[in-house]
Design a protein around this motif. Structure first.
Motif, PDB file in Angstrom:
ATOM      1  N   ARG A 106       0.820  -1.225   0.000  1.00  0.00           N
ATOM      2  CA  ARG A 106       0.000   0.000   0.000  1.00  0.00           C
ATOM      3  C   ARG A 106       0.846   1.265   0.000  1.00  0.00           C
ATOM      4  O   ARG A 106       0.634   2.171   0.796  1.00  0.00           O
ATOM      5  CB  ARG A 106      -0.960   0.005   1.180  1.00  0.00           C
ATOM      6  CG  ARG A 106      -2.028  -1.040   1.064  1.00  0.00           C
ATOM      7  CD  ARG A 106      -3.130  -0.848   2.086  1.00  0.00           C
ATOM      8  NE  ARG A 106      -3.990  -2.006   2.063  1.00  0.00           N
ATOM      9  CZ  ARG A 106      -4.429  -2.625   3.151  1.00  0.00           C
ATOM     10  NH1 ARG A 106      -4.104  -2.182   4.341  1.00  0.00           N
ATOM     11  NH2 ARG A 106      -5.204  -3.674   3.044  1.00  0.00           N
ATOM     12  N   GLY A 107       1.823   1.288  -0.890  1.00  0.00           N
ATOM     13  CA  GLY A 107       2.642   2.484  -1.044  1.00  0.00           C
ATOM     14  C   GLY A 107       3.908   2.508  -0.225  1.00  0.00           C
ATOM     15  O   GLY A 107       4.784   3.333  -0.453  1.00  0.00           O
ATOM     16  N   ALA A 108       4.021   1.636   0.738  1.00  0.00           N
ATOM     17  CA  ALA A 108       5.258   1.564   1.528  1.00  0.00           C
ATOM     18  C   ALA A 108       6.306   0.801   0.717  1.00  0.00           C
ATOM     19  O   ALA A 108       5.980  -0.077  -0.077  1.00  0.00           O
ATOM     20  CB  ALA A 108       5.007   0.866   2.855  1.00  0.00           C
ATOM     21  N   THR A 109       7.556   1.159   0.927  1.00  0.00           N
ATOM     22  CA  THR A 109       8.657   0.462   0.273  1.00  0.00           C
ATOM     23  C   THR A 109       9.612  -0.069   1.328  1.00  0.00           C
ATOM     24  O   THR A 109      10.031   0.673   2.222  1.00  0.00           O
ATOM     25  CB  THR A 109       9.437   1.405  -0.673  1.00  0.00           C
ATOM     26  OG1 THR A 109       8.531   1.902  -1.665  1.00  0.00           O
ATOM     27  CG2 THR A 109      10.582   0.673  -1.361  1.00  0.00           C
ATOM     28  N   GLY A 110       9.911  -1.340   1.226  1.00  0.00           N
ATOM     29  CA  GLY A 110      10.951  -1.940   2.046  1.00  0.00           C
ATOM     30  C   GLY A 110      12.226  -1.970   1.222  1.00  0.00           C
ATOM     31  O   GLY A 110      12.283  -2.667   0.210  1.00  0.00           O
ATOM     32  N   TRP A 111      13.206  -1.172   1.596  1.00  0.00           N
ATOM     33  CA  TRP A 111      14.504  -1.154   0.919  1.00  0.00           C
ATOM     34  C   TRP A 111      15.346  -2.243   1.565  1.00  0.00           C
ATOM     35  O   TRP A 111      15.887  -2.056   2.651  1.00  0.00           O
ATOM     36  CB  TRP A 111      15.136   0.231   1.030  1.00  0.00           C
ATOM     37  CG  TRP A 111      14.362   1.251   0.261  1.00  0.00           C
ATOM     38  CD1 TRP A 111      13.373   2.058   0.737  1.00  0.00           C
ATOM     39  CD2 TRP A 111      14.497   1.539  -1.126  1.00  0.00           C
ATOM     40  NE1 TRP A 111      12.871   2.831  -0.292  1.00  0.00           N
ATOM     41  CE2 TRP A 111      13.546   2.548  -1.438  1.00  0.00           C
ATOM     42  CE3 TRP A 111      15.326   1.053  -2.138  1.00  0.00           C
ATOM     43  CZ2 TRP A 111      13.413   3.069  -2.718  1.00  0.00           C
ATOM     44  CZ3 TRP A 111      15.190   1.584  -3.406  1.00  0.00           C
ATOM     45  CH2 TRP A 111      14.248   2.577  -3.687  1.00  0.00           C
ATOM     46  N   CYS A 112      15.389  -3.406   0.913  1.00  0.00           N
ATOM     47  CA  CYS A 112      15.998  -4.606   1.476  1.00  0.00           C
ATOM     48  C   CYS A 112      17.479  -4.699   1.126  1.00  0.00           C
ATOM     49  O   CYS A 112      17.869  -4.391  -0.009  1.00  0.00           O
ATOM     50  CB  CYS A 112      15.283  -5.848   0.937  1.00  0.00           C
ATOM     51  SG  CYS A 112      13.518  -5.887   1.324  1.00  0.00           S
ATOM     52  N   MET A 113      18.269  -5.146   2.090  1.00  0.00           N
ATOM     53  CA  MET A 113      19.682  -5.350   1.810  1.00  0.00           C
ATOM     54  C   MET A 113      19.839  -6.286   0.629  1.00  0.00           C
ATOM     55  O   MET A 113      19.131  -7.297   0.528  1.00  0.00           O
ATOM     56  CB  MET A 113      20.404  -5.954   3.017  1.00  0.00           C
ATOM     57  CG  MET A 113      20.696  -4.981   4.119  1.00  0.00           C
ATOM     58  SD  MET A 113      21.699  -5.728   5.431  1.00  0.00           S
ATOM     59  CE  MET A 113      23.331  -5.368   4.790  1.00  0.00           C
ATOM     60  N   GLU A 114      20.742  -5.942  -0.251  1.00  0.00           N
ATOM     61  CA  GLU A 114      21.076  -6.793  -1.389  1.00  0.00           C
ATOM     62  C   GLU A 114      21.631  -8.106  -0.830  1.00  0.00           C
ATOM     63  O   GLU A 114      22.322  -8.099   0.197  1.00  0.00           O
ATOM     64  CB  GLU A 114      22.105  -6.041  -2.253  1.00  0.00           C
ATOM     65  CG  GLU A 114      22.440  -6.699  -3.554  1.00  0.00           C
ATOM     66  CD  GLU A 114      23.536  -7.736  -3.440  1.00  0.00           C
ATOM     67  OE1 GLU A 114      23.557  -8.633  -4.288  1.00  0.00           O
ATOM     68  OE2 GLU A 114      24.359  -7.667  -2.502  1.00  0.00           O
ATOM     69  N   PRO A 115      21.297  -9.254  -1.426  1.00  0.00           N
ATOM     70  CA  PRO A 115      21.663 -10.549  -0.850  1.00  0.00           C
ATOM     71  C   PRO A 115      23.151 -10.713  -0.491  1.00  0.00           C
ATOM     72  O   PRO A 115      23.460 -11.247   0.581  1.00  0.00           O
ATOM     73  CB  PRO A 115      21.234 -11.560  -1.918  1.00  0.00           C
ATOM     74  CG  PRO A 115      20.052 -10.899  -2.563  1.00  0.00           C
ATOM     75  CD  PRO A 115      20.419  -9.433  -2.607  1.00  0.00           C
TER      76      PRO A 115
END
Length: 159
Positions: A106-115
């Motif tokens: 719903r518009g939120a972004t999880g900026w996830c660590m690159e593997p």
């Protein structure tokens, strides 16, 4: 944890702090890669995250949907509000974050660590469970050992 559960945590965290961007640094950051993941990689029920533009507000997330909260009791998983200093990661890791955003967030972004950065951070932590996580990621070919070797060189830690 499943990807839809991470998406749920992102939605809930966004509602709590009124921020749309979060950095996901713990083991569940691998869910941002979109790959099929082995059980060893997604075993944790905890999402380590912080609001990207206001890391100090992570405590609000932790208090509302953290360990032992009603959210945790209801859903069986939870958010752990952390800060950017939590992960000992290779230089430049923040420039390689992988975005997870879709209709479920719903518009939120999880900026996830690159593997690769994530696995190097796990190796730097050096706990047995982190070593096991790294082994599972390598065995599942989620990361390449040559890239890991290079990224280890980018750590700002003592030998």
């Amino acid at each position: 944890m499943r990807r839809d559960q991470l998406e749920h945590v992102l939605r809930a965290a966004a509602a709590i702090v009124g921020e749309d961007d979060f950095v996901v640094i713990g083991s569940q950051a691998m869910l941002g890669s979109g790959s099929e993941l082995p059980p060893e990689i997604v075993a944790s029920v905890e999402v380590d995250l912080y609001p990207r533009s206001a890391p100090e507000r992570a405590i609000e997330v932790d208090g509302a949907i953290g360990d032992g909260s009603m959210f945790h009791d209801t859903h069986g998983y939870f958010a752990h509000g952390v800060g950017p200093e939590t992960a000992v990661a290779p230089r430049g890791w923040q420039s390689r974050l992988v975005p997870l955003t879709n209709e479920n967030t719903r518009g939120a972004t999880g900026w996830c660590m690159e593997p690769h950065d994530l696995v190097v951070a796990k190796l730097a932590a050096g706990r047995e469970r982190d070593i096991d996580y790294a082994r599972a990621a390598i065995a599942a070919r989620l990361v390449e050992t040559d890239v890991l070797r290079d990224r280890i060189e980018w750590l700002d830690v003592d030998d």
